[in-house]
Structures are given as structure tokens and as C-alpha cells.
Design a protein around this motif. Sequence first.
Motif, PDB file in Angstrom:
ATOM      1  N   LEU A   7      26.908  26.401  51.355  1.00 13.74           N
ATOM      2  CA  LEU A   7      25.899  27.266  50.770  1.00 13.74           C
ATOM      3  C   LEU A   7      24.508  26.728  51.104  1.00 13.74           C
ATOM      4  O   LEU A   7      24.298  25.514  51.098  1.00 13.74           O
ATOM      5  N   LYS A  10      19.007  26.132  47.463  1.00  8.86           N
ATOM      6  CA  LYS A  10      18.307  27.149  46.697  1.00  8.86           C
ATOM      7  C   LYS A  10      17.285  26.480  45.787  1.00  8.86           C
ATOM      8  O   LYS A  10      17.609  25.541  45.069  1.00  8.86           O
ATOM      9  N   LYS A  25      23.036  29.941  37.286  1.00 11.75           N
ATOM     10  CA  LYS A  25      23.802  30.819  38.163  1.00 11.75           C
ATOM     11  C   LYS A  25      24.025  30.179  39.525  1.00 11.75           C
ATOM     12  O   LYS A  25      25.120  30.252  40.094  1.00 11.75           O
ATOM     13  N   VAL A  26      22.984  29.525  40.055  1.00  7.66           N
ATOM     14  CA  VAL A  26      23.114  28.870  41.360  1.00  7.66           C
ATOM     15  C   VAL A  26      24.065  27.676  41.265  1.00  7.66           C
ATOM     16  O   VAL A  26      24.954  27.500  42.104  1.00  7.66           O
ATOM     17  N   THR A  28      26.426  27.137  39.116  1.00  7.80           N
ATOM     18  CA  THR A  28      27.791  27.635  38.903  1.00  7.80           C
ATOM     19  C   THR A  28      28.422  28.041  40.228  1.00  7.80           C
ATOM     20  O   THR A  28      29.601  27.748  40.493  1.00  7.80           O
ATOM     21  N   LYS A  29      27.661  28.694  41.075  1.00  5.94           N
ATOM     22  CA  LYS A  29      28.163  29.096  42.397  1.00  5.94           C
ATOM     23  C   LYS A  29      28.534  27.870  43.229  1.00  5.94           C
ATOM     24  O   LYS A  29      29.565  27.845  43.905  1.00  5.94           O
ATOM     25  N   TYR A  30      27.709  26.835  43.146  1.00  2.00           N
ATOM     26  CA  TYR A  30      27.989  25.598  43.888  1.00  2.00           C
ATOM     27  C   TYR A  30      29.249  24.910  43.361  1.00  2.00           C
ATOM     28  O   TYR A  30      30.079  24.425  44.138  1.00  2.00           O
ATOM     29  N   ASP A  32      31.741  26.329  41.739  1.00  2.00           N
ATOM     30  CA  ASP A  32      32.890  27.159  42.093  1.00  2.00           C
ATOM     31  C   ASP A  32      33.307  26.931  43.543  1.00  2.00           C
ATOM     32  O   ASP A  32      34.503  26.946  43.876  1.00  2.00           O
ATOM     33  N   GLU A  33      32.320  26.708  44.403  1.00  2.00           N
ATOM     34  CA  GLU A  33      32.590  26.546  45.834  1.00  2.00           C
ATOM     35  C   GLU A  33      33.113  25.157  46.182  1.00  2.00           C
ATOM     36  O   GLU A  33      34.034  25.006  46.988  1.00  2.00           O
ATOM     37  N   SER A 184      26.197  25.910  32.884  1.00  2.00           N
ATOM     38  CA  SER A 184      27.116  25.975  34.015  1.00  2.00           C
ATOM     39  C   SER A 184      28.440  25.291  33.677  1.00  2.00           C
ATOM     40  O   SER A 184      29.515  25.804  34.016  1.00  2.00           O
ATOM     41  N   GLN A 188      32.318  26.624  33.531  1.00  2.00           N
ATOM     42  CA  GLN A 188      33.443  25.977  34.197  1.00  2.00           C
ATOM     43  C   GLN A 188      34.596  25.740  33.225  1.00  2.00           C
ATOM     44  O   GLN A 188      35.762  25.976  33.556  1.00  2.00           O
TER      45      GLN A 188
END
Length: 201
Positions: A7, A10, A25-26, A28-30, A32-33, A184, A188
Motif C-alpha cells: 500500500l 498515506k 481508517k488508513v 485499519t487497512k494496513y 488488514d493487509e 483500529s 481488529q
Amino acid sequence: MDTAISLPPKSIHVDTPMASHHFQKVLTKYLDEYYTNEYGDLVILCIGTDRSTGDALGPLIGYKLEKHLKNKDNIFVHGTLDNPVHAKNLDTSIQFIYTTYDTPFIIAIDACLGRNESIGKVTIGYGPIKPGAGVNKDLTYIGNIHITGVVNLGGFMEYMVLQNTRLSLVMNMADMISDGILYSLWHQLRKVKKEQSFVTN
């Protein structure tokens, strides 16, 4: 993990409306990835010292997080106001983390210096950071993902600049980051509980 599909970093400015929400939000995306099943314990490594206003971002975040995460399973905070992780004990702290925890996934957090227009920006990125780079210190790279906050202007008299950084800015950034991390992690934990419930049923 193939860095070619990582990713992109950001950045979120501390003065952005609902900054903690956007940060969460950012992050959490990291998570999750990258925080996959190959990892075990989650370690939040907050780097810095309470002896310098600008460099106190990490210990302030660690202080705020520790109060909420002290008894959480598999989540550990290193680097607080009482027990900071800094240049002199960084390598010892890293060795302790890798020998104590189960396949740790490390979120490394540190203050940094940058351009005038970047002051107040918090960046989340994939991979390690190099602590102390802004003050020309050769320290160990660390972190599966990293969070950096630009606290002041870089390029000249770095130690003096860090000492004369506004505490208000550092506190606002610490609030934004610590609140975002807590949101975050709550996300999770909910996700894990849902997955466990699905498997059980």
C-alpha cells in the motif's frame, strides 16, 4: 510480503477535521493487509525521549496507549514517558521484543523533521523506519509498518529545533495517533471475534 504490491504511504494532517477517524481508517487497512496469520503478538514500539519536546511524540503515544492496552492479550506497548525507547537502548529493546514475543508484528512510531509545509502531517507506511535519521544518527531499521509525525522543520540545527518544538503540536499529534490506533485495534478485535464465532458455529 512483496513490496511491489504494498500500500502507498498515506499522510494525514493533524488539523484535518476528524483526523483520528481518517487515521484509523488508513491504519485499519494496513493491518488488514499486513498483519496476517503468520504473525502472533502485536507490538507498538514508540521511539523517542521525554527529554526533548519534539522527540517526545513516541513516548507520549506510548503513555496514552499503555493505559488502555496494559492487559490486552497479544498487544504490547514499548516506549512510554516512564520507560522511553531511544537511541541508547533501541537495539536492546528490539532484541527483547524478538526474543520475548511470539512472531511479533511491529508498528514503529517516531517523530521526524521535514519541510515547513509538512509540519503536522502524520504518515503511515509499509516497512521499517530508520529512527534518528533526522538528526543524523545511525540507528537500526525497525517495523513491519511505520507511523511518523513531522513535528518541526528539518535541515539545520536539528537538536535545537527538536528542543524548541511546540508542545501543543506534539500533544495534538499524540492524541490523534493514539486515538486512531485504539479505534483500529478495536476494529481488529471485533473482526477476530467474528471469525472465531463463525468457526465455532
